[in-house]
Scaffold this motif. Sequence first.
Motif, mmCIF file in Angstrom:
data_model
loop_
_atom_site.group_PDB
_atom_site.id
_atom_site.type_symbol
_atom_site.label_atom_id
_atom_site.label_comp_id
_atom_site.label_asym_id
_atom_site.label_seq_id
_atom_site.Cartn_x
_atom_site.Cartn_y
_atom_site.Cartn_z
ATOM 1 N N SER A 148 39.453 0.037 5.543
ATOM 2 C CA SER A 148 38.893 1.040 4.640
ATOM 3 C C SER A 148 37.616 1.659 5.217
ATOM 4 O O SER A 148 36.738 0.944 5.700
ATOM 5 N N VAL A 150 35.431 3.253 3.360
ATOM 6 C CA VAL A 150 34.503 3.497 2.256
ATOM 7 C C VAL A 150 33.127 2.904 2.524
ATOM 8 O O VAL A 150 32.096 3.571 2.344
ATOM 9 N N LYS A 154 29.832 5.237 2.803
ATOM 10 C CA LYS A 154 28.752 5.088 1.820
ATOM 11 C C LYS A 154 27.433 4.775 2.517
ATOM 12 O O LYS A 154 26.367 5.261 2.113
ATOM 13 N N VAL A 216 41.040 11.663 -2.975
ATOM 14 C CA VAL A 216 40.715 10.336 -3.500
ATOM 15 C C VAL A 216 39.501 9.763 -2.773
ATOM 16 O O VAL A 216 38.595 9.184 -3.390
ATOM 17 N N LEU A 217 39.466 9.931 -1.460
ATOM 18 C CA LEU A 217 38.361 9.404 -0.656
ATOM 19 C C LEU A 217 37.033 10.054 -1.047
ATOM 20 O O LEU A 217 36.026 9.361 -1.268
ATOM 21 N N SER A 219 36.301 11.473 -3.808
ATOM 22 C CA SER A 219 35.975 11.036 -5.166
ATOM 23 C C SER A 219 35.380 9.636 -5.147
ATOM 24 O O SER A 219 34.405 9.346 -5.857
ATOM 25 N N GLU A 220 35.940 8.769 -4.343
ATOM 26 C CA GLU A 220 35.433 7.394 -4.218
ATOM 27 C C GLU A 220 33.994 7.387 -3.715
ATOM 28 O O GLU A 220 33.191 6.536 -4.102
ATOM 29 N N GLN A 222 31.854 9.650 -4.362
ATOM 30 C CA GLN A 222 31.047 10.279 -5.419
ATOM 31 C C GLN A 222 30.217 11.451 -4.891
ATOM 32 O O GLN A 222 29.041 11.600 -5.209
#
Length: 269
Positions: A148, A150, A154, A216-217, A219-220, A222
């Motif tokens: 992932s 994410v 982040k 989706v990514l 959105s994840e 933010q």
Amino acid sequence: MRYKAEFTKLEKALAPVLAGLNYEKISHSNRAISRQAAIDPFEYFVAHEWASCESVLDWYKDNVPIGSKVLDIGTFTGAIPLLLTWEGYQVSTVENYDLYSDGFDPLVTFLSDHGITVTDDDITSDYSVVETFDVIQVLAVLEHLHGSPVKVLKNLKNSLSDGGHMLLTVPNQARLGKRIQLLMGDSTMPEISDYLNSTYPFSGHHREYTFWEMEVLLSELQFSSPVISSIRYPGDTLAKKIVNAVAYFLPRTFHQMIFGVGSKGNENA
């Protein structure tokens, strides 16, 4: 071709450097690199990807003031960082060059000599960015990660200035060429011989994305006001030119690359 003057300048400066790299060392974890770069590395790694370079330059001209600070993640050949530096942006880069032994050393020296700050590090480790940037770009990188993205993204987002942007480009897994390959019973994954003969961990593509997955990514992560568009390639062989010409008239979900932009709102407002 658009930006022809920039292409010519890049070819004159970068092509000799790429031609002199040690691709035997560079390709140990992805044997496709040695095969792809055997004849003309600038043609393969830069000229074939020029449509992406054009799209990135277009976006910068429309959205980012000259002089802004840019962080490029997963630099590899350094083509886009060079183009942005010549346009007047302050560019820093991060690439895990240690993965390729000393095969990229001449390129690292070349980029540094052109005013680019080069950091050799692994963004999937505990790497942290100590500065703040107006733009962080992760171009054709996510598909190479083993898991992932994410946590990595982040972490990078924390180093964006308020109002700053993150650029993401990834191959579209559902592009027309891939759909045809699958329909014909061919694999859409990297060449099996390259995969089997590469050392572990394989550094080629592990997961490509679709337009919905990019939504989706973002959105994840933010991001505020995410924007997703496509990059259309002309093709380098007759078969690819025909397929890409057909894809040109189809919805963006059939195009070759996905171009996503997320903006960081002013969280202190």
